[in-house]
Design a protein around this motif. Structure first.
Motif, mmCIF file in Angstrom:
data_model
loop_
_atom_site.group_PDB
_atom_site.id
_atom_site.type_symbol
_atom_site.label_atom_id
_atom_site.label_comp_id
_atom_site.label_asym_id
_atom_site.label_seq_id
_atom_site.Cartn_x
_atom_site.Cartn_y
_atom_site.Cartn_z
ATOM 1 N N VAL A 44 0.880 -1.166 0.000
ATOM 2 C CA VAL A 44 0.000 0.000 0.000
ATOM 3 C C VAL A 44 0.918 1.217 0.000
ATOM 4 O O VAL A 44 1.947 1.221 0.680
ATOM 5 N N ALA B 213 -2.511 0.274 -4.444
ATOM 6 C CA ALA B 213 -2.467 -1.028 -3.781
ATOM 7 C C ALA B 213 -1.918 -2.031 -4.780
ATOM 8 O O ALA B 213 -2.283 -2.005 -5.960
ATOM 9 N N GLY C 16 5.579 3.726 0.785
ATOM 10 C CA GLY C 16 4.565 2.856 1.345
ATOM 11 C C GLY C 16 5.156 1.725 2.147
ATOM 12 O O GLY C 16 6.343 1.722 2.473
#
Length: 182
Positions: A31, A53, A179
Motif C-alpha cells: 500500500v 495497492a 509505502g
C-alpha cells in the motif's frame, strides 16, 4: 519394473513442481501514497496525490516476479487555487489497473528493483479506457518489521485522437510513492 519407473517419474515430477511452486508462492502486498508530478514542459501547477495497492507473486529477496497494481490519482486541472479544486470540482482523476514484471536484487537490507508492464487507464475527459505502458524504479528496505519502500514510476497512454493539444492526445502520469510492503 514399469511400476518402479512410473513411480520414479511421478516423484520427480512432484519434486520439480514443489521446487518451482515455492518461489512463486511468495505473495506480498503493498500500500502506498505519494505525489504525482507535472508533465515535462507543462505550464500549469498540476501536482496532485496518488494512492496505490499492489500484489506481488515471486521471490521476496532477489529475482523476477509478477506484480499487479490498482491506482487512483487526482491532480488539479488548471485550477488557480485550492478553493477551485475543493469547491469548483476542477480536478483530473486517473484510475488504472496495471500489471507487469519486476526484477529485485537484494543487497544487505536494501533491495532495489525495476518494474515495467502495461495497463488499462481511465481519466476524466476521456471517453472509455485506453491501454498504456509503465516503467519505474524503487527500493525496498527489509531491515525493519514494517518493510517500507520508495518508488518512482512513469505511466503513458493515448488520450483523445482528435484533440488539438498534445496534453490531451498523449497522457502521462509521473508518480513518486512511499509505502509499506507486507
Amino acid at each position: 519394473m514399469i511400476r518402479t519407473h512410473g513411480s520414479t517419474v511421478r516423484r520427480a515430477a512432484l519434486l520439480a513442481a514443489l521446487c518451482l511452486a515455492a518461489p512463486l508462492a511468495a505473495q506480498d502486498f503493498r500500500v502506498a501514497g505519494g505525489v504525482t508530478l507535472p508533465r515535462a514542459g507543462s505550464n500549469v501547477s498540476d501536482i496532485g496525490g496518488q494512492v496505490q495497492a499492489s500484489m506481488e507473486l515471486g521471490p521476496r529477496t532477489s529475482g523476477v516476479g509478477i506484480r499487479v497494481d490498482l491506482l487512483y490519482s487526482q491532480t488539479s486541472s488548471q485550477a488557480m487555487s485550492v478553493g477551485d479544486i475543493v469547491f469548483g470540482g476542477r480536478s483530473m482523476r486517473t484510475m488504472a489497473a496495471a500489471g507487469g514484471v519486476f526484477y529485485r536484487r537484494e543487497v544487505r537490507d536494501f533491495a532495489p528493483y525495476l518494474l515495467a508492464g502495461g495497463g488499462a487507464y481511465g481519466q476524466t475527459g476521456m471517453a472509455g479506457v485506453a491501454l498504456g505502458l509503465h516503467g519505474g524504479v524503487g527500493v525496498d528496505y527489509a531491515g525493519s518489521r514494517m518493510r517500507p519502500f520508495a518508488e518512482a514510476r512513469m505511466h503513458r497512454w493515448r488520450g483523445d485522437e482528435g484533440a488539438v493539444t498534445v496534453q490531451q492526445r498523449e497522457r502521462s502520469l509521473i508518480s513518486a510513492l512511499v509505502g509499506l510492503r507486507f
